[in-house]
Design a protein around this motif. Structure first.
Motif, mmCIF file in Angstrom:
data_model
loop_
_atom_site.group_PDB
_atom_site.id
_atom_site.type_symbol
_atom_site.label_atom_id
_atom_site.label_comp_id
_atom_site.label_asym_id
_atom_site.label_seq_id
_atom_site.Cartn_x
_atom_site.Cartn_y
_atom_site.Cartn_z
ATOM 1 N N ILE A 97 -6.784 2.496 3.580
ATOM 2 C CA ILE A 97 -7.833 1.554 3.153
ATOM 3 C C ILE A 97 -7.207 0.312 2.537
ATOM 4 O O ILE A 97 -6.420 0.409 1.593
ATOM 5 C CB ILE A 97 -8.783 2.232 2.143
ATOM 6 C CG1 ILE A 97 -9.513 3.407 2.797
ATOM 7 C CG2 ILE A 97 -9.800 1.221 1.594
ATOM 8 C CD1 ILE A 97 -10.234 4.303 1.824
ATOM 9 N N ARG A 143 0.842 -1.203 0.000
ATOM 10 C CA ARG A 143 0.000 0.000 0.000
ATOM 11 C C ARG A 143 0.880 1.256 0.000
ATOM 12 O O ARG A 143 0.610 2.214 -0.735
ATOM 13 C CB ARG A 143 -0.925 -0.032 1.218
ATOM 14 C CG ARG A 143 -2.134 0.824 1.084
ATOM 15 C CD ARG A 143 -3.304 0.298 1.890
ATOM 16 N NE ARG A 143 -3.004 -0.045 3.259
ATOM 17 C CZ ARG A 143 -3.076 -1.292 3.768
ATOM 18 N NH1 ARG A 143 -3.444 -2.310 3.008
ATOM 19 N NH2 ARG A 143 -2.796 -1.522 5.029
ATOM 20 N N ARG A 203 -6.951 -2.087 0.123
ATOM 21 C CA ARG A 203 -7.469 -2.338 -1.225
ATOM 22 C C ARG A 203 -7.616 -3.836 -1.513
ATOM 23 O O ARG A 203 -8.500 -4.241 -2.269
ATOM 24 C CB ARG A 203 -6.527 -1.680 -2.239
ATOM 25 C CG ARG A 203 -6.995 -1.694 -3.691
ATOM 26 C CD ARG A 203 -5.995 -0.915 -4.541
ATOM 27 N NE ARG A 203 -6.130 -1.155 -5.957
ATOM 28 C CZ ARG A 203 -6.858 -0.425 -6.793
ATOM 29 N NH1 ARG A 203 -7.527 0.610 -6.324
ATOM 30 N NH2 ARG A 203 -6.915 -0.708 -8.076
ATOM 31 N N ARG A 218 -8.866 -6.016 0.212
ATOM 32 C CA ARG A 218 -10.177 -6.509 0.669
ATOM 33 C C ARG A 218 -11.252 -6.337 -0.406
ATOM 34 O O ARG A 218 -12.339 -6.910 -0.287
ATOM 35 C CB ARG A 218 -10.599 -5.759 1.940
ATOM 36 C CG ARG A 218 -9.682 -5.970 3.147
ATOM 37 C CD ARG A 218 -10.005 -7.255 3.885
ATOM 38 N NE ARG A 218 -11.303 -7.201 4.526
ATOM 39 C CZ ARG A 218 -11.526 -6.726 5.749
ATOM 40 N NH1 ARG A 218 -10.532 -6.239 6.455
ATOM 41 N NH2 ARG A 218 -12.750 -6.757 6.269
ATOM 42 N N PHE A 219 -10.974 -5.547 -1.426
ATOM 43 C CA PHE A 219 -11.978 -5.215 -2.439
ATOM 44 C C PHE A 219 -11.752 -5.937 -3.763
ATOM 45 O O PHE A 219 -12.419 -5.612 -4.751
ATOM 46 C CB PHE A 219 -11.989 -3.703 -2.679
ATOM 47 C CG PHE A 219 -12.424 -2.901 -1.480
ATOM 48 C CD1 PHE A 219 -13.758 -2.579 -1.285
ATOM 49 C CD2 PHE A 219 -11.497 -2.476 -0.541
ATOM 50 C CE1 PHE A 219 -14.160 -1.840 -0.178
ATOM 51 C CE2 PHE A 219 -11.885 -1.736 0.568
ATOM 52 C CZ PHE A 219 -13.221 -1.424 0.760
ATOM 53 N N TYR A 273 -14.546 -0.084 -3.327
ATOM 54 C CA TYR A 273 -13.305 0.620 -2.966
ATOM 55 C C TYR A 273 -13.436 2.123 -3.157
ATOM 56 O O TYR A 273 -13.044 2.904 -2.275
ATOM 57 C CB TYR A 273 -12.130 0.084 -3.781
ATOM 58 C CG TYR A 273 -10.814 0.771 -3.460
ATOM 59 C CD1 TYR A 273 -10.163 0.514 -2.252
ATOM 60 C CD2 TYR A 273 -10.237 1.678 -4.349
ATOM 61 C CE1 TYR A 273 -8.963 1.154 -1.948
ATOM 62 C CE2 TYR A 273 -9.045 2.310 -4.051
ATOM 63 C CZ TYR A 273 -8.411 2.048 -2.854
ATOM 64 O OH TYR A 273 -7.221 2.677 -2.548
ATOM 65 N N SER A 274 -13.974 2.555 -4.288
ATOM 66 C CA SER A 274 -14.121 3.990 -4.529
ATOM 67 C C SER A 274 -15.016 4.630 -3.470
ATOM 68 O O SER A 274 -14.753 5.744 -3.007
ATOM 69 C CB SER A 274 -14.687 4.249 -5.926
ATOM 70 O OG SER A 274 -15.899 3.533 -6.123
ATOM 71 N N LEU A 301 -11.915 -2.793 -11.294
ATOM 72 C CA LEU A 301 -11.466 -1.841 -10.286
ATOM 73 C C LEU A 301 -10.409 -1.004 -10.991
ATOM 74 O O LEU A 301 -9.365 -1.523 -11.380
ATOM 75 C CB LEU A 301 -10.871 -2.572 -9.077
ATOM 76 C CG LEU A 301 -10.269 -1.714 -7.962
ATOM 77 C CD1 LEU A 301 -11.319 -0.801 -7.357
ATOM 78 C CD2 LEU A 301 -9.647 -2.607 -6.893
ATOM 79 N N THR A 324 -18.109 -5.874 2.581
ATOM 80 C CA THR A 324 -16.737 -5.403 2.791
ATOM 81 C C THR A 324 -16.714 -4.079 3.536
ATOM 82 O O THR A 324 -15.937 -3.895 4.484
ATOM 83 C CB THR A 324 -16.001 -5.272 1.447
ATOM 84 O OG1 THR A 324 -16.027 -6.528 0.764
ATOM 85 C CG2 THR A 324 -14.555 -4.856 1.662
ATOM 86 N N TYR A 359 -2.348 -3.940 -5.587
ATOM 87 C CA TYR A 359 -1.715 -2.627 -5.581
ATOM 88 C C TYR A 359 -0.914 -2.324 -6.839
ATOM 89 O O TYR A 359 -0.155 -1.355 -6.868
ATOM 90 C CB TYR A 359 -0.847 -2.490 -4.331
ATOM 91 C CG TYR A 359 -1.684 -2.507 -3.075
ATOM 92 C CD1 TYR A 359 -2.341 -1.366 -2.642
ATOM 93 C CD2 TYR A 359 -1.855 -3.686 -2.350
ATOM 94 C CE1 TYR A 359 -3.154 -1.382 -1.519
ATOM 95 C CE2 TYR A 359 -2.673 -3.720 -1.220
ATOM 96 C CZ TYR A 359 -3.311 -2.558 -0.809
ATOM 97 O OH TYR A 359 -4.113 -2.588 0.302
#
Length: 220
Positions: free
Chosen positions: A33, A8, A35, A37-38, A94-95, A64, A122, A48
């Motif tokens: 956050i 991250r 990412r 997880r999404f 995520y957004s 995504l 989530t 990432y």
């Protein structure tokens, strides 16, 4: 074991900060956050990378969008902490999670039932309490909670439907990538005295969002 926190930091330092994203609120949100997880389990190790990730393959694939593009879209949106935001095509959420760190309330609309369910679970699992995920056609937005200070569209479109512009407050903004591939332009639309003005913020190539094709036009 994968060190997602390190990945991250690498994403933020190598992709976000180096591409003119200077808003410290956005940088902090993307540093915090998770990412991974999404994204689908098989893609967690790629969460990432500097690329779009497939959330849902098939005839109407969903993605995504890459971190740098999302960060720049959010920055030109100029989200304020008191604002009511509509996130169109949130996918797995995520957004919406990023926007939730910046705005007072986010309505995240998703057309696909499986993606909407994943986003809901989530976000709840991460304790994000100021996002409501709604399932419905993306081109229709979510008029029940309108008007919005800001609408963010997650993907490229041929054109923005009038139904979305109608859900903006006076002075509200809509941010979307109009056009595809090398022709894509990140545009900021603003409602002023009931009319829509627009400006191009930067060039952007992001995957298309299903359902936003331009209507056929008769030509002589």
């Amino acid at each position: 074991m994968i060190d997602f926190a390190e990945l991250r930091r690498g994403m933020v330092d190598g992709q976000v900060r180096t591409n003119n994203v200077t808003d410290p609120r956005i940088v902090a949100a993307m540093l915090e956050i998770p990412r991974e997880r999404f994204v689908p389990p098989a893609l967690k190790s790629l969460a990432y990378i500097d690329d779009d990730l497939v959330l849902r393959p098939g005839a109407r694939p969903r993605y995504l969008i890459e971190p740098m593009i999302l960060a720049r879209l959010v920055q030109v949106a100029d989200v304020q902490e008191h604002e009511h935001v509509l996130d169109v095509g949130t996918g797995t959420g995520y957004s919406a999670a990023v926007l939730a760190r910046l705005a007072q309330q986010v309505v995240a609309v998703e057309e696909e039932a499986d993606l909407a369910a994943t986003a809901t679970a989530t976000l709840a699992g991460l304790g994000v309490a100021n996002v409501a995920v709604m399932q419905g056609p993306l081109t229709a937005g979510w008029p029940k909670e309108a008007p919005y200070d800001l609408i963010l569209v997650n993907g490229s479109v041929d054109e923005v439907p009038a139904a979305l512009f109608a859900q903006l407050k006076e002075g509200g903004r809509l941010v979307a990538v109009v056009g595809h591939g090398g022709a894509g332009r990140a545009c900021v639309f603003t409602k002023v005295a009931g009319s829509i003005s627009d400006r191009v913020a930067f060039n952007a190539a992001v995957p298309s969002l299903p359902g936003f094709k331009a209507a056929p036009r008769f030509t002589f």
